[in-house]
Design an enzyme around this catalytic site. Structure first.
Site, PDB file in Angstrom:
ATOM      1  N   ARG A 284       0.818  -1.220   0.000  1.00  0.00           N
ATOM      2  CA  ARG A 284       0.000   0.000   0.000  1.00  0.00           C
ATOM      3  C   ARG A 284       0.851   1.270   0.000  1.00  0.00           C
ATOM      4  O   ARG A 284       0.418   2.309   0.486  1.00  0.00           O
ATOM      5  CB  ARG A 284      -0.983   0.009   1.171  1.00  0.00           C
TER       6      ARG A 284
ATOM      7  N   ARG B 296      -2.127   7.246  -0.159  1.00  0.00           N
ATOM      8  CA  ARG B 296      -2.491   7.323   1.245  1.00  0.00           C
ATOM      9  C   ARG B 296      -1.521   8.097   2.130  1.00  0.00           C
ATOM     10  O   ARG B 296      -1.900   9.051   2.768  1.00  0.00           O
ATOM     11  CB  ARG B 296      -2.687   5.912   1.841  1.00  0.00           C
TER      12      ARG B 296
ATOM     13  N   ARG C  63      -5.065  13.091  -5.905  1.00  0.00           N
ATOM     14  CA  ARG C  63      -6.374  12.526  -5.561  1.00  0.00           C
ATOM     15  C   ARG C  63      -7.435  13.634  -5.497  1.00  0.00           C
ATOM     16  O   ARG C  63      -8.577  13.414  -5.890  1.00  0.00           O
ATOM     17  CB  ARG C  63      -6.210  11.816  -4.215  1.00  0.00           C
TER      18      ARG C  63
ATOM     19  N   ASP D 115      -6.676  -1.536  -7.522  1.00  0.00           N
ATOM     20  CA  ASP D 115      -7.258  -2.171  -6.335  1.00  0.00           C
ATOM     21  C   ASP D 115      -7.600  -3.610  -6.676  1.00  0.00           C
ATOM     22  O   ASP D 115      -7.807  -3.943  -7.845  1.00  0.00           O
ATOM     23  CB  ASP D 115      -8.511  -1.425  -5.869  1.00  0.00           C
TER      24      ASP D 115
ATOM     25  N   TYR E 184     -15.793 -10.208  -0.721  1.00  0.00           N
ATOM     26  CA  TYR E 184     -16.395  -8.925  -1.122  1.00  0.00           C
ATOM     27  C   TYR E 184     -17.603  -9.121  -2.041  1.00  0.00           C
ATOM     28  O   TYR E 184     -18.580  -8.386  -1.961  1.00  0.00           O
ATOM     29  CB  TYR E 184     -15.358  -8.029  -1.812  1.00  0.00           C
TER      30      TYR E 184
HETATM   31  O1  CP3 Z   1       0.071  -1.209  -2.759  1.00  0.00           O
HETATM   32  C1  CP3 Z   1      -0.311  -0.177  -3.322  1.00  0.00           C
HETATM   33  O2  CP3 Z   1      -0.096   0.936  -2.874  1.00  0.00           O
HETATM   34  C2  CP3 Z   1      -1.018  -0.296  -4.656  1.00  0.00           C
HETATM   35  C3  CP3 Z   1      -2.395   0.032  -4.594  1.00  0.00           C
HETATM   36  C4  CP3 Z   1      -3.383  -0.815  -3.787  1.00  0.00           C
HETATM   37  C5  CP3 Z   1      -4.610  -0.261  -3.335  1.00  0.00           C
HETATM   38  N1  CP3 Z   1      -5.341  -1.286  -2.816  1.00  0.00           N
HETATM   39  C6  CP3 Z   1      -5.005   1.141  -3.469  1.00  0.00           C
HETATM   40  C7  CP3 Z   1      -6.072   1.685  -2.625  1.00  0.00           C
HETATM   41  C8  CP3 Z   1      -3.379  -2.177  -3.443  1.00  0.00           C
HETATM   42  C9  CP3 Z   1      -2.294  -3.228  -3.636  1.00  0.00           C
HETATM   43  C10 CP3 Z   1      -4.625  -2.457  -2.840  1.00  0.00           C
HETATM   44  C11 CP3 Z   1      -4.999  -3.803  -2.388  1.00  0.00           C
HETATM   45  C12 CP3 Z   1      -6.240  -3.995  -1.608  1.00  0.00           C
HETATM   46  N2  CP3 Z   1      -7.420  -3.327  -1.707  1.00  0.00           N
HETATM   47  C13 CP3 Z   1      -6.387  -5.019  -0.646  1.00  0.00           C
HETATM   48  C14 CP3 Z   1      -5.351  -6.057  -0.319  1.00  0.00           C
HETATM   49  C15 CP3 Z   1      -4.280  -5.534   0.574  1.00  0.00           C
HETATM   50  C16 CP3 Z   1      -4.707  -5.301   1.967  1.00  0.00           C
HETATM   51  O3  CP3 Z   1      -4.581  -4.149   2.419  1.00  0.00           O
HETATM   52  O4  CP3 Z   1      -5.093  -6.270   2.632  1.00  0.00           O
HETATM   53  C17 CP3 Z   1      -7.693  -4.897  -0.124  1.00  0.00           C
HETATM   54  C18 CP3 Z   1      -8.308  -5.769   0.953  1.00  0.00           C
HETATM   55  C19 CP3 Z   1      -8.338  -3.835  -0.818  1.00  0.00           C
HETATM   56  C20 CP3 Z   1      -9.752  -3.372  -0.675  1.00  0.00           C
HETATM   57  C21 CP3 Z   1      -9.831  -1.931  -0.311  1.00  0.00           C
HETATM   58  N3  CP3 Z   1      -9.473  -0.884  -1.117  1.00  0.00           N
HETATM   59  C22 CP3 Z   1     -10.303  -1.384   0.918  1.00  0.00           C
HETATM   60  C23 CP3 Z   1     -10.780  -2.202   2.091  1.00  0.00           C
HETATM   61  C24 CP3 Z   1     -10.232   0.018   0.806  1.00  0.00           C
HETATM   62  C25 CP3 Z   1     -10.713   1.067   1.790  1.00  0.00           C
HETATM   63  C26 CP3 Z   1      -9.844   1.224   2.951  1.00  0.00           C
HETATM   64  C27 CP3 Z   1      -8.411   1.612   2.586  1.00  0.00           C
HETATM   65  O5  CP3 Z   1      -7.582   0.716   2.628  1.00  0.00           O
HETATM   66  O6  CP3 Z   1      -8.178   2.773   2.278  1.00  0.00           O
HETATM   67  C28 CP3 Z   1      -9.644   0.303  -0.450  1.00  0.00           C
HETATM   68  C29 CP3 Z   1      -9.356   1.663  -0.960  1.00  0.00           C
HETATM   69  C30 CP3 Z   1      -8.006   1.947  -1.514  1.00  0.00           C
HETATM   70  N4  CP3 Z   1      -7.257   1.086  -2.290  1.00  0.00           N
HETATM   71  C31 CP3 Z   1      -7.279   3.147  -1.350  1.00  0.00           C
HETATM   72  C32 CP3 Z   1      -6.072   3.002  -2.046  1.00  0.00           C
HETATM   73  C33 CP3 Z   1      -4.985   4.011  -2.195  1.00  0.00           C
HETATM   74  C34 CP3 Z   1      -7.764   4.386  -0.599  1.00  0.00           C
HETATM   75  C35 CP3 Z   1      -8.802   5.073  -1.429  1.00  0.00           C
HETATM   76  C36 CP3 Z   1      -8.700   6.571  -1.478  1.00  0.00           C
HETATM   77  O7  CP3 Z   1      -7.650   7.143  -1.869  1.00  0.00           O
HETATM   78  O8  CP3 Z   1      -9.734   7.159  -1.166  1.00  0.00           O
END
Ligand code: CP3
Length: 343
Positions: A27, A31, A40, A77, A154
């Site tokens: 991640r 963020r 963003r 994602d 999901y």
């Molecule tokens: O690694 C990286 O930085 C690449 C991008 C990436 C995102 N999501 C961007 C994202 C990756 C590899 C993911 C994987 C992901 N997404 C997982 C597996 C990894 C883990 O953390 O267990 C899961 C379960 C998700 C599902 C998901 N996406 C959730 C639950 C959420 C909301 C909560 C959160 O983590 O912010 C997201 C949103 C998300 N995915 C954001 C980002 C940068 C935040 C959204 C925003 O900018 O508003």
């Protein structure tokens, strides 16, 4: 194909000798960086950002330029797969993902498509191509997908959950239907990972973020066979399997045809090494919350963590994704400590 100058990640994944331990953060794209938040803020939300290849590429490159990590991970994602199969998602501010429609009936399962990445996910593939061009071989690019079981949760649940009891109920009440869903997700995921590789991904990671919610027997039955299919299908580049919370499955994961096994922070690297065996690279596993501690303590804990991997093939990372409110300077401290102490 352009040679990769910093190929530490790929060498470590293949168990080859390396000058120092490579480091990246799950991640890392987004963020934590103010530079990410600026990009963003210029769009309507996460989904628009992820679907605009130039912008997705820009935020993919930020951590390479700003933090000095040894790999980029494509900004996207895991939930793009359900969308490509016919279940669109929304990303609700401060709450997370939401699916207006979920999978409940036989008809719902029949309606699910196998994703065609070149059409349904072309925006990810285009972003990968832009990133590869701009990286110009500086570091490798990691592609990724969710593991079938995590994606299943999901698609059935419709959102994140503390218990995932709706998804788990289906495993008990409708095991055959569950397998059909898992197989469709697996077929879509293999096609998607192969497309990412064709367009430039140098390594792929499969995130089984909710692996830890299942009893071991169910994990062996509903999750591992599909992970195994993915590992067997991907021979083009190294594969990393990260099954969060599934310490009970490490021995079986150690027998899969992946190169790297990701560890979360609850797993002890020495015990994990015994279970996984000598033929794999381990990735991880500093507690993400350790980055709330002082700079001094971060350095100490990072050094301690490196020692626990005992000089065997290792890719340094946190035990899960970096939290959004971590100070980027603390992240840099972790990265620099890995570079210094593993040299
Ligand atoms: O690694 C990286 O930085 C690449 C991008 C990436 C995102 N999501 C961007 C994202 C990756 C590899 C993911 C994987 C992901 N997404 C997982 C597996 C990894 C883990 O953390 O267990 C899961 C379960 C998700 C599902 C998901 N996406 C959730 C639950 C959420 C909301 C909560 C959160 O983590 O912010 C997201 C949103 C998300 N995915 C954001 C980002 C940068 C935040 C959204 C925003 O900018 O508003």
């Amino acid at each position: 194909m352009k040679m990769i100058q910093n190929d530490l990640l790929l060498r470590a994944a293949q168990g080859k000798p390396i000058k120092r331990t490579p480091v990246w953060l799950m991640r890392q794209a987004g963020r934590i960086l103010p530079e990410y938040r600026a990009v963003r803020a210029s769009v309507s939300g996460f989904i628009e950002l992820a679907q605009t290849p130039e912008l997705a590429a820009e935020v993919t490159l930020q951590p390479v330029d700003i933090l000095g990590v040894d790999a980029a991970i494509i900004f996207s994602d895991i939930l793009v797969i359900p969308e490509a199969m016919g279940l669109p998602y929304e990303m609700i501010e401060k709450k997370g993902p939401h699916f207006p429609e979920v999978i409940q009936t036989v008809q719902d399962v029949q309606n699910l498509r196998i994703a065609d990445p070149e059409t349904d996910l072309s925006y990810v593939l285009q972003a990968i191509e832009i990133v590869k061009k701009e990286l110009d071989g500086r570091v490798p690019l990691i592609g990724f997908a969710g593991a079938p079981f995590t994606i299943f949760t999901y698609m059935v649940e419709g959102a994140g959950s503390k218990t995932f009891s709706k998804a788990r109920k289906m495993l008990y009440q409708e095991p055959e239907l569950s397998h059909q869903i898992l197989q469709k997700i697996t077929d879509s995921t293999i096609a998607y990972l192969k497309a990412q590789i064709r367009h430039g991904a140098d390594l792929v990671q499969v995130f089984d973020s909710w692996a830890g919610i299942l009893p071991p027997a169910q994990y062996s039955h509903f999750a591992l066979p599909y992970l195994r299919q993915i590992c067997d299908a991907i021979n083009e580049v190294p594969v990393t399997v990260f099954a969060k919370g599934a310490y009970f499955a490490l021995e079986e994961i150690g027998q899969m045809s992946c190169q790297t096994v990701g560890l979360d922070w609850n797993m002890n690297p020495k015990t994990a090494r015994k279970l996984v065996g000598e033929n794999k690279t381990l990735q991880g596993n500093l507690d993400p919350c350790a980055l709330y501690d002082s700079f001094d303590n971060i350095r100490k804990m990072t050094r301690q963590m490196l020692a626990e991997f005992e000089g065997k093939p290792h890719i340094a990372n946190l035990g899960h994704g970096v939290y959004p409110d971590i100070d980027p300077e603390k992240v840099k401290c972790f990265i620099e400590a890995i570079k210094e102490f593993s040299n």
